[in-house]
Design a protein around this motif. Structure first.
Motif, PDB file in Angstrom:
ATOM      1  N   SER A  69       3.421  -1.880  -0.323  1.00 56.21           N
ATOM      2  CA  SER A  69       2.393  -2.353   0.611  1.00 56.21           C
ATOM      3  C   SER A  69       0.987  -1.978   0.162  1.00 56.21           C
ATOM      4  N   TYR A  70       0.885  -1.132  -0.846  1.00 60.28           N
ATOM      5  CA  TYR A  70      -0.396  -0.544  -1.228  1.00 60.28           C
ATOM      6  C   TYR A  70      -0.851  -1.066  -2.580  1.00 60.28           C
ATOM      7  N   ASP A  71      -2.164  -1.319  -2.665  1.00 58.63           N
ATOM      8  CA  ASP A  71      -2.737  -1.989  -3.828  1.00 58.63           C
ATOM      9  C   ASP A  71      -3.407  -1.032  -4.811  1.00 58.63           C
ATOM     10  N   PHE A  72      -3.951   0.045  -4.308  1.00 60.76           N
ATOM     11  CA  PHE A  72      -4.643   1.006  -5.166  1.00 60.76           C
ATOM     12  C   PHE A  72      -4.082   2.399  -4.908  1.00 60.76           C
ATOM     13  N   TRP A  73      -3.947   3.149  -6.008  1.00 61.47           N
ATOM     14  CA  TRP A  73      -3.364   4.480  -5.924  1.00 61.47           C
ATOM     15  C   TRP A  73      -4.257   5.496  -6.633  1.00 61.47           C
ATOM     16  N   GLY A  74      -4.308   6.692  -6.071  1.00 62.54           N
ATOM     17  CA  GLY A  74      -4.954   7.792  -6.765  1.00 62.54           C
ATOM     18  C   GLY A  74      -4.020   8.385  -7.799  1.00 62.54           C
ATOM     19  N   GLN A  75      -4.499   9.376  -8.539  1.00 63.26           N
ATOM     20  CA  GLN A  75      -3.750   9.920  -9.657  1.00 63.26           C
ATOM     21  C   GLN A  75      -2.738  10.981  -9.243  1.00 63.26           C
TER      22      GLN A  75
END
Length: 127
Positions: free
Chosen positions: A113-119
């Motif tokens: 569901s999520y488009d951008f992720w942190g590291q």
């Protein structure tokens, strides 16, 4: 778009940590934001979400009552306050942003569901 997760570290059982998710190139308040975690050998697990519209929050069963998600609009940051930490909370914690409406179809705790992720930031709970 960049998401920067920070605040992880080593803490004793029963202790607390506050994770931060800061964004560049995107206004976090305009989108749903989630925290996930992944322990070694395990699948990525949804921890907590906060909606864009009314700030409604949700928590996974394993953390409900111990963790609190919140926003700071001025800092463009989402926080995860983690209290009463347990060894089983040990994992890499990721923040993620949902741009579209996938969460309405797949669910708020579905990674897809999520488009951008942190590291990711490592949390280790150990005595």
């Amino acid at each position: 778009v960049q998401l920067q997760a920070s605040g992880g570290g080593l803490v004793q059982p029963g202790g607390s940590l506050r994770l931060s998710c800061a964004a560049v190139g995107l206004t976090l308040n305009d989108y749903g934001v989630a925290w996930f975690r992944q322990a070694p050998g395990k699948e990525r697990e949804g921890v907590s979400t906060i909606s864009s519209s009314d700030g409604e929050t949700a928590y996974g069963a394993a953390v409900k009552g111990r963790f609190t998600i919140s926003r700071d609009k001025a800092q463009n940051t989402v926080y995860l306050q983690m209290n009463s930490l347990k060894p089983e909370d040990t994992a890499v914690y990721y923040c993620a942003v949902s741009i579209g409406k996938a969460a309405q179809i797949l669910g708020i705790f579905a990674p897809d569901s999520y488009d951008f992720w942190g590291q990711g930031t490592l949390v280790t709970v150990s005595s």
